[in-house]
Motif scaffolding. Structure first.
Motif, PDB file in Angstrom:
ATOM      1  N   ASP A 166       0.827  -0.931  -0.274  1.00 20.21           N
ATOM      2  CA  ASP A 166      -0.023  -0.039  -0.488  1.00 20.21           C
ATOM      3  C   ASP A 166       0.764   1.006  -0.259  1.00 20.21           C
ATOM      4  O   ASP A 166       2.129   1.466   0.868  1.00 20.21           O
ATOM      5  N   SER A 167       0.873   2.246  -1.036  1.00 25.63           N
ATOM      6  CA  SER A 167       1.369   2.882  -1.417  1.00 25.63           C
ATOM      7  C   SER A 167       0.171   4.167  -0.837  1.00 25.63           C
ATOM      8  O   SER A 167      -0.688   4.444  -1.306  1.00 25.63           O
ATOM      9  N   PHE A 168       0.977   5.165   0.020  1.00 28.60           N
ATOM     10  CA  PHE A 168       0.478   7.076   0.042  1.00 28.60           C
ATOM     11  C   PHE A 168      -0.452   7.503  -1.691  1.00 28.60           C
ATOM     12  O   PHE A 168      -1.220   8.170  -1.544  1.00 28.60           O
ATOM     13  N   ARG A 196      -2.502  -5.976   4.439  1.00 22.82           N
ATOM     14  CA  ARG A 196      -1.440  -4.669   4.091  1.00 22.82           C
ATOM     15  C   ARG A 196      -0.655  -4.227   4.531  1.00 22.82           C
ATOM     16  O   ARG A 196      -0.456  -4.878   5.515  1.00 22.82           O
ATOM     17  N   SER A 198       2.726  -0.714   4.404  1.00 22.46           N
ATOM     18  CA  SER A 198       2.806  -0.060   4.595  1.00 22.46           C
ATOM     19  C   SER A 198       4.519   0.038   3.830  1.00 22.46           C
ATOM     20  O   SER A 198       5.078  -0.895   3.759  1.00 22.46           O
ATOM     21  N   TRP A 199       4.684   0.811   2.768  1.00 20.78           N
ATOM     22  CA  TRP A 199       5.980   1.093   2.072  1.00 20.78           C
ATOM     23  C   TRP A 199       7.660   1.192   3.986  1.00 20.78           C
ATOM     24  O   TRP A 199       8.214   0.085   3.712  1.00 20.78           O
ATOM     25  N   GLU A 200       6.984   1.710   5.244  1.00 26.89           N
ATOM     26  CA  GLU A 200       7.662   1.206   6.024  1.00 26.89           C
ATOM     27  C   GLU A 200       8.121   0.183   6.656  1.00 26.89           C
ATOM     28  O   GLU A 200       9.164  -0.248   6.581  1.00 26.89           O
ATOM     29  N   ASP A 201       6.696  -0.630   6.433  1.00 27.13           N
ATOM     30  CA  ASP A 201       6.480  -2.110   7.061  1.00 27.13           C
ATOM     31  C   ASP A 201       7.858  -2.493   6.014  1.00 27.13           C
ATOM     32  O   ASP A 201       8.499  -4.046   6.566  1.00 27.13           O
TER      33      ASP A 201
END
Length: 225
Positions: A166-168, A196, A198-201
């Motif tokens: 998932d990208s913001f 899902r 995130s990029w940070e994940d």
């Protein structure tokens, strides 16, 4: 000349992270000079046909990256090279000819690489998946359920596990949020477990992502029995 991930960027390929200092390969006899501190130097003799336009050729760049980078970073480069340059035969030849230190990883990356990964974010998430026992994901999988159709970033069809990177950038507005919610609900009622990340994940907390995936696989195994 530019080399490693700096050469990969020169060729238009994506990398997991842009190097803070450019990677530069110089001849073993060269003195680094005062500006050496501005670059990350690699000492090796390169033949004339291994250099083009101030950078190592695609073949040399792939070989260097696959041999020396961590697995996830190497996979990002290989996926992007296939997606951008369509160099499947070159990648296969590099794997077949690999010898010496790093050759097992070259062959592993070449075997796992695919042009279907959309970007280094997805490649990094897939690299984590490849280290999870029992999980066999494919990129960009189409799921159809009656009048509903969706494409997910990664999916294991046997376990009915769908993974989304998932990208913001693509999910920041209200319309996108509403569309995502409908899509998520339809996947769930179609029998899929949707995870899902995130990029940070993926980029900064891979061990946490792996732990979630291990537990998700254990649960999914119970559901498919």
């Amino acid at each position: 000349v530019l080399s490693h991930t700096s050469a990969a960027l020169h060729h238009g390929w994506g990398v997991k992270s842009v190097p803070q200092q450019p990677h530069v390969t110089v001849g073993r006899g060269r003195k680094p000079g005062a500006r050496a501190r501005l670059a990350r130097l690699h000492y090796r003799e390169l033949a004339a046909d291994e250099v083009a336009n101030g950078a190592t050729t695609p073949e040399v760049t792939l070989r260097d990256c696959l041999r020396t980078l961590p697995f996830d970073e190497a996979l990002c480069v290989a996926d992007s090279a296939l997606r951008v340059s369509g160099c499947a035969r070159l990648l296969e030849a590099i794997a077949d000819a690999a010898r010496g230190p790093g050759s097992p990883q070259i062959r592993r990356v070449a075997a796992a690489a695919t042009p279907l990964s959309a970007n280094p974010f997805e490649s990094t998430l897939r690299a984590i998946c490849l280290d999870v026992p029992g999980l066999r994901v494919q990129p960009q999988v189409s799921i159809v359920d009656g009048d509903f159709a969706a494409r997910v970033d990664l999916a294991d069809r046997r376990l009915l596990l769908a993974l989304e990177a998932d990208s913001f950038t693509w999910h920041g507005g209200r319309a996108a949020l509403a569309s995502d919610a409908r899509r998520y609900n339809r996947l769930v009622v179609a029998g899929w477990t949707v995870l899902r990340f995130s990029w940070e994940d993926a980029m900064l907390h891979p061990s946490e992502v792996r732990e979630v995936l291990v537990r998700a696989v254990s649960l999914a195994e119970l559901l498919v029995e």
